[in-house]
Design a protein around this motif. Structure first.
Motif, PDB file in Angstrom:
ATOM      1  N   GLY B 111      -0.438  -5.260   0.065  1.00 18.37           N
ATOM      2  CA  GLY B 111       0.185  -5.171  -1.239  1.00 18.37           C
ATOM      3  C   GLY B 111      -0.543  -6.052  -2.235  1.00 18.37           C
ATOM      4  O   GLY B 111      -0.875  -5.620  -3.331  1.00 18.37           O
ATOM      5  N   ALA B 115      -3.247  -4.476  -4.998  1.00 20.88           N
ATOM      6  CA  ALA B 115      -3.003  -4.646  -6.420  1.00 20.88           C
ATOM      7  C   ALA B 115      -4.272  -5.130  -7.112  1.00 20.88           C
ATOM      8  O   ALA B 115      -4.560  -4.750  -8.241  1.00 20.88           O
ATOM      9  CB  ALA B 115      -1.868  -5.635  -6.636  1.00 20.88           C
ATOM     10  N   GLU B 133       1.143   1.781  -7.144  1.00 22.54           N
ATOM     11  CA  GLU B 133       1.486   0.724  -6.213  1.00 22.54           C
ATOM     12  C   GLU B 133       2.824   1.021  -5.548  1.00 22.54           C
ATOM     13  O   GLU B 133       3.014   0.748  -4.375  1.00 22.54           O
ATOM     14  CB  GLU B 133       1.496  -0.632  -6.916  1.00 22.54           C
ATOM     15  CG  GLU B 133       1.777  -1.821  -5.979  1.00 22.54           C
ATOM     16  CD  GLU B 133       1.053  -1.732  -4.610  1.00 22.54           C
ATOM     17  OE1 GLU B 133      -0.097  -1.245  -4.562  1.00 22.54           O
ATOM     18  OE2 GLU B 133       1.656  -2.119  -3.586  1.00 22.54           O
ATOM     19  N   ARG B 136       2.100   3.431  -2.792  1.00 27.67           N
ATOM     20  CA  ARG B 136       1.511   2.766  -1.627  1.00 27.67           C
ATOM     21  C   ARG B 136       2.566   1.985  -0.850  1.00 27.67           C
ATOM     22  O   ARG B 136       2.577   1.993   0.383  1.00 27.67           O
ATOM     23  CB  ARG B 136       0.372   1.840  -2.068  1.00 27.67           C
ATOM     24  CG  ARG B 136      -0.873   2.587  -2.509  1.00 27.67           C
ATOM     25  CD  ARG B 136      -2.064   1.654  -2.673  1.00 27.67           C
ATOM     26  NE  ARG B 136      -1.945   0.858  -3.878  1.00 27.67           N
ATOM     27  CZ  ARG B 136      -2.429   1.236  -5.068  1.00 27.67           C
ATOM     28  NH1 ARG B 136      -3.107   2.365  -5.182  1.00 27.67           N
ATOM     29  NH2 ARG B 136      -2.270   0.471  -6.115  1.00 27.67           N
TER      30      ARG B 136
END
Ligand SMILES: [Zn+2]
Lengths: 242, 204
Positions: B111, B115, B133, B136
């Motif tokens: 994560g 990013a 995001e 994901r």
């Protein structure tokens, strides 16, 4: 969910069909909306998984640690490897194995270059982009490799540009230019400086590997040309201007 | 007339090592050639990078120690099977419960990294960035909740681009089991991350 071929979609998608079955299934895909939709779904899922879980390269420190172990491992037995590893870590003497590493690098590089050439000879086509003229080949490389190669056709001198492909040498993707001279196919690999420095003239199974330059770019050529033909070709490449 | 050609859809192998003659390679060279695959396998089995590196190191010693006793099967699968065994051995030592959180830890790391790394900076509007995001995160969430035996097959296929035969060798399973687990894992994940969509997506 009615097509009786739906079970073949994952096999096709995962590259598990042989070439004949692949071509045959592609003809089916042209006509079958259902299988095509399934295929698109599989592809979307793969993209999702890859975006969610990006791979990373192994840390350089790990690679170096193993590389230091790898070179001597080839000749010694296990207790010796352990001892060598202990010593190498104790004194930080990675340098002791450097020459072996260099030798291993040179062998690995030669193996990759010969293997790439032989693979291309065995493939349906030795190139991924066909040269109609050099203006189709050069742009094709853009974005596929770090540095686009100099693309020249020497058809007038008997060395016609067939096209190009991208192949792996070690971990690097490198551009390969493919020329034809009579019945001979010639691969020109455009290399980075480090790889280029590790190319030594070698021959295997009737094929030769030789370092040369393409204009100002370091390169290596793999072919079954005789020495005289090769020398003439090398002179053409060296004289190529950007 | 399809807008998206099936030729585009069939993406080539993503995690496959550079092609080379694995059979002719020494064991050390073979392991180094597939080091990234080994390291990533370790990462998502163990959940952190240090453990992954240590497990790969163990595996390397074990592989070279085996000398010439290489199996007849696929060399890359042979090497990754050793890596996997070293990872499982570590999990057994460090406690079973870690296995369940491993993927979540990797996911958390991802994560952060994703990013920064995956999203192109600035030129993508903030809403789209957030949307990507979120997507994901959703995929990671449901991946982590798949039954482990499905997840392992799915990740070896989609991330490491192993063939069915190679996956069967790594996991020591019949190839038919690999195929059915892959199919079921894919179906379950598809269903979880596209709850609204029907199986047939004709919107493209
Ligand atoms: Zn169909």
């Amino acid at each position: 969910m009615d097509c009786r071929r739906s079970g073949d979609v994952p096999l096709y998608f995962d590259g598990e069909l042989d070439p004949a079955a692949t071509r045959e299934f592609e003809r089916h895909l042209d006509d079958c909306d259902e299988c095509r939709a399934t295929l698109v779904g599989l592809d979307a899922l793969r993209r999702d998984v890859r975006a969610a879980m990006p791979r990373v390269g192994a840390p350089a420190a790990l690679r170096e640690r193993l590389l230091a172990l790898a070179a001597p491992a080839r000749r010694r037995h296990w207790p010796a490897i352990a001892a060598a590893a202990a010593v190498a870590f104790a004194v930080g003497a990675v340098a002791t194995s450097v020459w072996r590493t260099r030798e291993a690098t040179r062998d690995a590089l030669a193996r990759d270059l010969f293997a790439s050439h032989w693979r291309s000879l065995a493939a349906t086509s030795p190139v991924d982009v066909v040269s109609s003229d050099r203006h189709t080949v050069k742009p094709w490389f853009a974005g596929k490799v770090a540095q686009a190669p100099l693309v020249r056709d020497f058809a007038a001198d008997g060395y016609a540009l067939v096209g190009g492909r991208v192949d792996y040498v070690g971990d690097a993707r490198v551009p390969v230019l493919v020329y034809r001279h009579g019945q001979h196919l010639i691969d020109v690999f455009v290399l980075g400086d480090a790889d280029a420095a590790a190319v030594a003239p070698t021959s295997r199974r009737g094929y030769t590997l030789d370092p040369l330059v393409l204009g100002h770019q370091p390169a290596a050529v793999v072919s079954d040309l005789d020495a005289e033909e090769l020398a003439r070709f090398a002179a053409q490449l060296a004289a190529a201007e950007p | 007339m399809p807008v998206l050609s099936w030729k585009d859809a069939a993406t080539p192998g993503h995690g496959a090592g550079p092609p080379g003659d694995d059979r002719a390679a020494g064991i050390g060279e073979l392991a180094l050639r597939h080091l990234d695959a080994a390291y990533n396998l370790g990462r998502w089995l163990l959940g952190n990078e240090q453990d992954a590196a240590d497990a790969v190191h163990d595996a390397f010693l074990r592989a070279t120690a085996s000398g010439g006793s290489r199996v007849d099967g696929n060399p890359r699968a042979w090497w990754l099977a050793i890596v996997r065994n070293c990872c499982l051995a570590r999990l057994a030592v460090h406690g079973r419960e870690r296995r369940n959180v491993a993927l979540d830890q990797v996911a958390a790391e991802h994560g952060r990294d994703a990013a920064d790394a995956v999203v192109p900076p600035l030129d993508e509007p903030i809403e789209e960035r957030l949307e990507h995001e979120q997507r994901r995160a959703l995929v990671r969430h449901h991946l982590a909740r798949l039954p482990p035996e499905f997840r392992e097959v799915l990740l070896l296929r989609e991330l490491e681009a192993l063939s069915y035969r190679e996956i069967a060798d790594v996991l020591d399973l019949p190839i038919g089991t690999v195929m059915s687990r892959l199919a079921r894992g894919r179906a379950a994940l598809q269903k979880a991350i596209n709850p609204a969509a029907n199986e047939v997506d004709d919107g493209l």
